[in-house]
Design an enzyme around this catalytic site. Structure first.
Site, PDB file in Angstrom:
ATOM      1  N   TYR A 157      36.960  82.039  26.016  1.00 23.79           N
ATOM      2  CA  TYR A 157      35.507  81.949  25.870  1.00 23.79           C
ATOM      3  C   TYR A 157      34.889  82.210  27.236  1.00 23.79           C
ATOM      4  O   TYR A 157      35.364  81.692  28.259  1.00 23.79           O
ATOM      5  CB  TYR A 157      35.091  80.540  25.387  1.00 23.79           C
ATOM      6  CG  TYR A 157      33.595  80.338  25.446  1.00 23.79           C
ATOM      7  CD1 TYR A 157      32.796  80.619  24.340  1.00 23.79           C
ATOM      8  CD2 TYR A 157      32.966  79.922  26.621  1.00 23.79           C
ATOM      9  CE1 TYR A 157      31.419  80.483  24.403  1.00 23.79           C
ATOM     10  CE2 TYR A 157      31.591  79.794  26.695  1.00 23.79           C
ATOM     11  CZ  TYR A 157      30.822  80.070  25.582  1.00 23.79           C
ATOM     12  OH  TYR A 157      29.464  79.946  25.646  1.00 23.79           O
TER      13      TYR A 157
ATOM     14  N   GLU B 115      27.092  85.777  26.025  1.00 30.44           N
ATOM     15  CA  GLU B 115      28.324  85.093  25.646  1.00 30.44           C
ATOM     16  C   GLU B 115      29.336  86.058  25.042  1.00 30.44           C
ATOM     17  O   GLU B 115      28.962  86.944  24.280  1.00 30.44           O
ATOM     18  CB  GLU B 115      27.949  84.022  24.612  1.00 30.44           C
ATOM     19  CG  GLU B 115      29.066  83.095  24.224  1.00 30.44           C
ATOM     20  CD  GLU B 115      28.603  82.117  23.149  1.00 30.44           C
ATOM     21  OE1 GLU B 115      28.155  81.016  23.512  1.00 30.44           O
ATOM     22  OE2 GLU B 115      28.678  82.456  21.959  1.00 30.44           O
TER      23      GLU B 115
END
Ligand code: GDP
Ligand code: MN
Length: 376
Positions: A101, A189
């Protein structure tokens, strides 16, 4: 303002980040054609402005054009957390060895940007934050200095990334920071950022949120707006120059001034109620603006009572009161209305409101208590 994954991926690619480029389809047949053109195994992904598509069944692997058609048929029209799927992205199937992530968000309290990374990629980062907060590593980005190379490498070391993969990772962190700063984003993101079986880095998903206050200079962003993803009432409000944000409560709020509108929402909450919206009618508060505000607020079937909170500063109370009276002649409002009016020409304003059958109170606390009682 949010955009779709396929649009966000292109922004990332423009800054050099390797992406899994695909094609967008709006029908099962288009999806089959795209799969044919790409060849081999593809992934069919719902394009909606929300995460958790994987869990909701909005991401499916397909080994042939026929399977891609069936997958698109299942995904198109699907409702994912209140977002209806109108488009799917068909992308080459990726060979995932490891999922990470990587995200950058605006950290308001710190007045900085915050870079977060985790080796627990792919899944819900909110869940990781709750169940295993130590699995998320953070570094803050000074808005003036920008990202320093050592910071990006440090993130990689903290995640335990192998030495020969650190430079590749650090490069993507710095490219993502570039996207973030250049886009006036509040969020960029990549989840998951993957290492492929061949050891290459690749962004397999992308999310970008623009800061609405910077859209005037993000001219390319407007072209990426998807009207199907916007609250119809918020679009209407923007056209009328009214600042409006829909919320989940049942007390409609009509206020002049953004600061007062925020304080009004707090007052409603302190009285045990929940605001149905944030609404700032703006400075003038003409009959036309107030009528539009009534229309916006009453369009929400959840609204059980309306609180109008006006402070006469430069705007005079009698002018606003006239606006309210005239507006009530134009739109039918079937729920109780509580008005608080004070400041310049409040007395004149109250006399005008009385003609419209409204009794104005002086303080915000009184008004909040009354409107919460009226909605109960
Ligand atoms: P999200 O659930 O909305 O965040 O959607 P993602 O795009 O992140 O997809 C969810 C998950 O699907 C990813 O974490 C991957 O595990 C999986 N996935 C996505 N694309 C591919 C692919 O090309 N190949 C494989 N094997 N899995 C994929
Ligand atoms: Mn994802």
């Amino acid at each position: 303002m949010n955009i779709h994954e396929y649009q966000a991926s292109e922004l990332l690619a423009a800054h050099g980040i390797p992406i899994n480029r695909g094609r967008v389809a709006t029908t099962p047949d288009e999806a089959a054609d795209a799969a044919e053109a790409i060849g081999g195994t593809v992934v069919v992904k719902a394009q909606v402005h929300t995460g958790g598509r994987g869990k909701a069944g909005g991401v499916k692997l397909a080994r042939s054009p026929d399977e891609a058609r069936a997958a698109a048929d299942a995904i198109l029209g699907m409702d994912i957390k209140g977002h209806v799927v109108n488009k799917v992205l068909i992308a080459p199937g990726a060979d995932i060895a490891k999922e990470f992530y990587l995200g950058i968000v605006l950290d308001r309290p710190a007045r900085r940007h915050l870079i977060m990374a985790s080796a627990e990629g792919g899944m819900d980062i909110e869940e990781v934050a709750v169940t295993a907060p130590d699995k998320i590593v953070r570094v803050s980005l000074d808005p003036l200095l920008g990202l320093r190379d050592y910071q990006a490498r440090q993130l990689g070391f903290d995640l335990g990334i192998a030495a020969d993969k650190i430079n590749g990772f650090a490069k993507i962190v710095s490219q993502l920071a570039e996207v973030y700063l250049a886009s006036d984003a509040t969020l960029t993101e990549i989840n998951p950022l993957i290492l492929t079986g061949e050891g290459a880095w690749m962004a397999l998903d992308a999310k970008v949120s623009f800061d609405d206050n910077a859209l005037f200079r993000q001219t390319a962003a407007e072209g990426m707006r998807d009207m199907n993803e916007e609250q119809a009432t918020e679009v209407e409000a923007r056209k009328s120059g009214i600042s409006f944000v829909k919320l989940d409560g049942d007390i409609g709020c009509i206020v002049n001034g953004a600061g007062l509108a925020m304080a009004t929402m707090d007052a409603v909450k302190l009285s045990g109620g929940e605001p149905a919206n944030f609404l700032d009618v703006g400075g003038g508060a003409s009959a036309e603006q107030v009528a539009k505000a009534f229309a916006l607020v009453t369009a929400d079937p959840a609204v059980k009572a309306i609180l109008i909170n006006i402070f006469g500063g430069i705007t005079r109370g009698d002018v606003v009161a006239n606006g309210i009276r005239e507006a009530l002649g134009k739109v039918a409002v079937s729920v109780p209305i509580v008005v608080r009016l004070s400041g310049t020409n409040a007395e004149e304003g109250k006399a005008i409101l009385a003609e419209a059958g409204l009794v104005a109170v002086d303080t915000m606390d009184e008004a909040a208590a009354q409107v919460v009682a009226a909605a109960a």
